[in-house]
Design an enzyme around this catalytic site. Sequence first.
Site, PDB file in Angstrom:
ATOM      1  N   ASN A 295     -49.481 -35.837  48.994  1.00 38.18           N
ATOM      2  CA  ASN A 295     -48.530 -35.782  47.943  1.00 38.18           C
ATOM      3  C   ASN A 295     -47.153 -36.586  48.244  1.00 38.18           C
ATOM      4  O   ASN A 295     -46.719 -37.040  47.339  1.00 38.18           O
ATOM      5  CB  ASN A 295     -48.362 -34.257  47.298  1.00 38.18           C
ATOM      6  CG  ASN A 295     -47.102 -34.295  46.781  1.00 38.18           C
ATOM      7  OD1 ASN A 295     -46.900 -34.447  45.310  1.00 38.18           O
ATOM      8  ND2 ASN A 295     -45.959 -33.839  47.254  1.00 38.18           N
ATOM      9  N   TYR A 363     -45.192 -49.827  44.008  1.00 41.01           N
ATOM     10  CA  TYR A 363     -45.712 -48.503  43.578  1.00 41.01           C
ATOM     11  C   TYR A 363     -47.162 -48.835  43.078  1.00 41.01           C
ATOM     12  O   TYR A 363     -48.134 -48.176  43.409  1.00 41.01           O
ATOM     13  CB  TYR A 363     -45.048 -47.935  42.734  1.00 41.01           C
ATOM     14  CG  TYR A 363     -45.229 -46.603  42.401  1.00 41.01           C
ATOM     15  CD1 TYR A 363     -44.786 -45.579  43.423  1.00 41.01           C
ATOM     16  CD2 TYR A 363     -45.612 -45.845  41.091  1.00 41.01           C
ATOM     17  CE1 TYR A 363     -44.936 -44.145  43.050  1.00 41.01           C
ATOM     18  CE2 TYR A 363     -46.006 -44.468  41.050  1.00 41.01           C
ATOM     19  CZ  TYR A 363     -45.628 -43.672  42.094  1.00 41.01           C
ATOM     20  OH  TYR A 363     -45.874 -42.275  41.686  1.00 41.01           O
TER      21      TYR A 363
HETATM   22  P1  NAD Z   1     -40.199 -36.033  44.966  1.00 39.04           P
HETATM   23  O1  NAD Z   1     -39.602 -37.146  45.322  1.00 39.04           O
HETATM   24  O2  NAD Z   1     -39.514 -34.772  44.002  1.00 39.04           O
HETATM   25  O3  NAD Z   1     -41.025 -35.265  46.125  1.00 39.04           O
HETATM   26  C1  NAD Z   1     -41.686 -36.016  47.181  1.00 39.04           C
HETATM   27  C2  NAD Z   1     -41.424 -35.296  48.406  1.00 39.04           C
HETATM   28  O4  NAD Z   1     -42.125 -36.133  49.618  1.00 39.04           O
HETATM   29  C3  NAD Z   1     -40.207 -35.128  48.920  1.00 39.04           C
HETATM   30  O5  NAD Z   1     -39.675 -33.769  49.257  1.00 39.04           O
HETATM   31  C4  NAD Z   1     -39.932 -36.091  49.984  1.00 39.04           C
HETATM   32  O6  NAD Z   1     -38.867 -35.646  50.916  1.00 39.04           O
HETATM   33  C5  NAD Z   1     -41.138 -36.196  50.600  1.00 39.04           C
HETATM   34  N1  NAD Z   1     -41.459 -37.080  51.590  1.00 39.04           N
HETATM   35  C6  NAD Z   1     -41.111 -38.669  51.178  1.00 39.04           C
HETATM   36  N2  NAD Z   1     -41.467 -39.599  52.231  1.00 39.04           N
HETATM   37  C7  NAD Z   1     -41.863 -38.644  53.290  1.00 39.04           C
HETATM   38  C8  NAD Z   1     -42.407 -38.925  54.714  1.00 39.04           C
HETATM   39  N3  NAD Z   1     -42.250 -40.143  55.009  1.00 39.04           N
HETATM   40  N4  NAD Z   1     -42.850 -38.042  55.308  1.00 39.04           N
HETATM   41  C9  NAD Z   1     -42.796 -36.754  54.582  1.00 39.04           C
HETATM   42  N5  NAD Z   1     -42.250 -36.216  53.279  1.00 39.04           N
HETATM   43  C10 NAD Z   1     -41.889 -37.237  52.950  1.00 39.04           C
HETATM   44  O7  NAD Z   1     -41.726 -36.624  44.338  1.00 39.04           O
HETATM   45  P2  NAD Z   1     -42.503 -35.972  43.043  1.00 39.04           P
HETATM   46  O8  NAD Z   1     -42.209 -36.553  41.691  1.00 39.04           O
HETATM   47  O9  NAD Z   1     -42.668 -34.496  43.336  1.00 39.04           O
HETATM   48  O10 NAD Z   1     -43.960 -36.800  43.400  1.00 39.04           O
HETATM   49  C11 NAD Z   1     -44.821 -36.269  44.157  1.00 39.04           C
HETATM   50  C12 NAD Z   1     -46.147 -37.189  44.138  1.00 39.04           C
HETATM   51  O11 NAD Z   1     -46.595 -37.345  42.809  1.00 39.04           O
HETATM   52  C13 NAD Z   1     -45.600 -38.602  44.692  1.00 39.04           C
HETATM   53  O12 NAD Z   1     -46.650 -39.167  45.596  1.00 39.04           O
HETATM   54  C14 NAD Z   1     -45.377 -39.387  43.181  1.00 39.04           C
HETATM   55  O13 NAD Z   1     -45.751 -40.768  43.523  1.00 39.04           O
HETATM   56  C15 NAD Z   1     -46.515 -38.857  42.480  1.00 39.04           C
HETATM   57  N6  NAD Z   1     -46.380 -38.937  40.999  1.00 39.04           N
HETATM   58  C16 NAD Z   1     -45.229 -38.409  40.348  1.00 39.04           C
HETATM   59  C17 NAD Z   1     -45.207 -38.459  39.074  1.00 39.04           C
HETATM   60  C18 NAD Z   1     -44.044 -37.991  38.366  1.00 39.04           C
HETATM   61  O14 NAD Z   1     -43.712 -37.952  37.117  1.00 39.04           O
HETATM   62  N7  NAD Z   1     -43.000 -37.257  39.098  1.00 39.04           N
HETATM   63  C19 NAD Z   1     -45.843 -39.354  38.446  1.00 39.04           C
HETATM   64  C20 NAD Z   1     -46.851 -40.031  39.161  1.00 39.04           C
HETATM   65  C21 NAD Z   1     -47.141 -39.774  40.469  1.00 39.04           C
END
Ligand code: NAD
Length: 457
Positions: A295, A363
């Site tokens: 994730n 991305y």
């Molecule tokens: P977010 O930024 O709120 O959370 C991401 C988490 O990943 C954070 O806690 C961060 O510290 C952690 N992280 C980042 N790099 C890291 C690393 N190198 N090692 C360990 N941890 C790490 O993101 P989100 O919005 O909750 O999204 C989660 C996933 O869902 C992501 O892969 C994102 O691309 C995908 N996504 C999100 C959305 C959306 O609308 N929010 C839409 C499509 C896809």
Amino acid sequence: MDSMSQTDGYTRFVNRPLGKQVAKTLGLPQPVPLRRHQKGDRLVTGPILIVGDSEAADAVAQQLWAEDYDVRRDAGLKQKFSAIIVAFDEIQHPNDLSAHVLVVGDALRGLGTNGRVITIFRDPQGPSVATDPNVVAARHGVEGFTRSLAKEMRRGATTNGIVLAEDVDMTAPSAYAALRFFLSGRSAYVAGQFLNVSTAAGITPEDQDAPLDEKVIVVTGAARGIGAAISETLARDGATVMGIDMPSAGEALTSVMNTVGGIAVQMDITAQDAGHQLLQKAAQRFGRLDGIVHNAGITRDKLLANMDDSKWDALVAVNIAAPLRINQQLVAARGEGVLADNFRITSLASTSGIAGNRGQTNYGAAKAGVIGMSEALATTLAETGGSINAVAPGFIETAMTDAMPTATREVARRMNSLQQGGRPVDVAEAIAFFHTDASAGINGTTLRVCGQSMVGK
Ligand code: NAD
């Protein structure tokens, strides 16, 4: 939390008498609060209509009867339904569609708020039919019908499809699990999508309320957002979660893990030995590892003309290179006693990886890579009963989407069949589904959780 408090301000407004009137008069979107699964909930609360008299229709009726659902094989006059299931598994020609769809059309008038329509059909690409244009056209026809009907649904109702491989029938554990997922509030934000059941593998859980009982599952990026919701949902369904996040997010990670009764591991997933470290931690603490959710992800948006190598490389390192490396290290440890034979991998893709998105070449490349990773590893994992699937969220209400300019955010929110943004829990439900034993027959796929967003195919 009640369903109304989980909605955005506009949705709350149009669900009050004045707002309802204004929206109706001006022809504005009228989203409703979505029905979301709570532990112990039944799949639906009202009658389920099954249209068709094929083998799949009979199997579904038997299964639902066995669970004490009110199943009807006849639409009757002015009946109310919670769900309509349409069995197209035996159609041979597009002419065969009309008998069923016209029954569905009539029955739709009695479909309640947050209702469900689910089509069941055979894989148009199935090898044995590839040369019969009548059959292929008919099956593709069901696909097109499903996608278009999904766009006609209102009041939180959805249409989705179950695609069965040639040698798989509705009694297969994954086929019935897919049906249960689509009927339930677990699929609240899934619309116009398909679950492809390619094999009869899988085991139906004894306790449908605890389908992940005894499983140990790693969630990366678990400190907040979607990762925190995934951790909560996996724990609700019986799993023990090992949450991973950066040391800088250590405090938030501990707080989430305390809530879900999991363990926190501070680690950067781009570390060269991240997979080995995870395995070692799981071995020490639990003596087993049943799954991983990739994730953790970052965005570094820039038009390509303004992209520098740090923005490109950092994103690729976290969003795709790390999951690829971790998977390689985990898969190499099969047979050593810690990794479960039916090890499940899920990953977060994105609709940007399917449709592309301006300012997100990095991305889009990485998330499309995630989809490819699932397709490529599926056969290897299936050798021992495992699986790998991806979930592609659309507009999800998180800190990331809160930060968008108001007008852009409001447009993005409404540009889907459910006319609202999804919640992190909606993504989490799809991930949890792919970690169940019952879902083993669904492998190498990507499920969009996007409310049938208008972007992409
Ligand atoms: P977010 O930024 O709120 O959370 C991401 C988490 O990943 C954070 O806690 C961060 O510290 C952690 N992280 C980042 N790099 C890291 C690393 N190198 N090692 C360990 N941890 C790490 O993101 P989100 O919005 O909750 O999204 C989660 C996933 O869902 C992501 O892969 C994102 O691309 C995908 N996504 C999100 C959305 C959306 O609308 N929010 C839409 C499509 C896809």
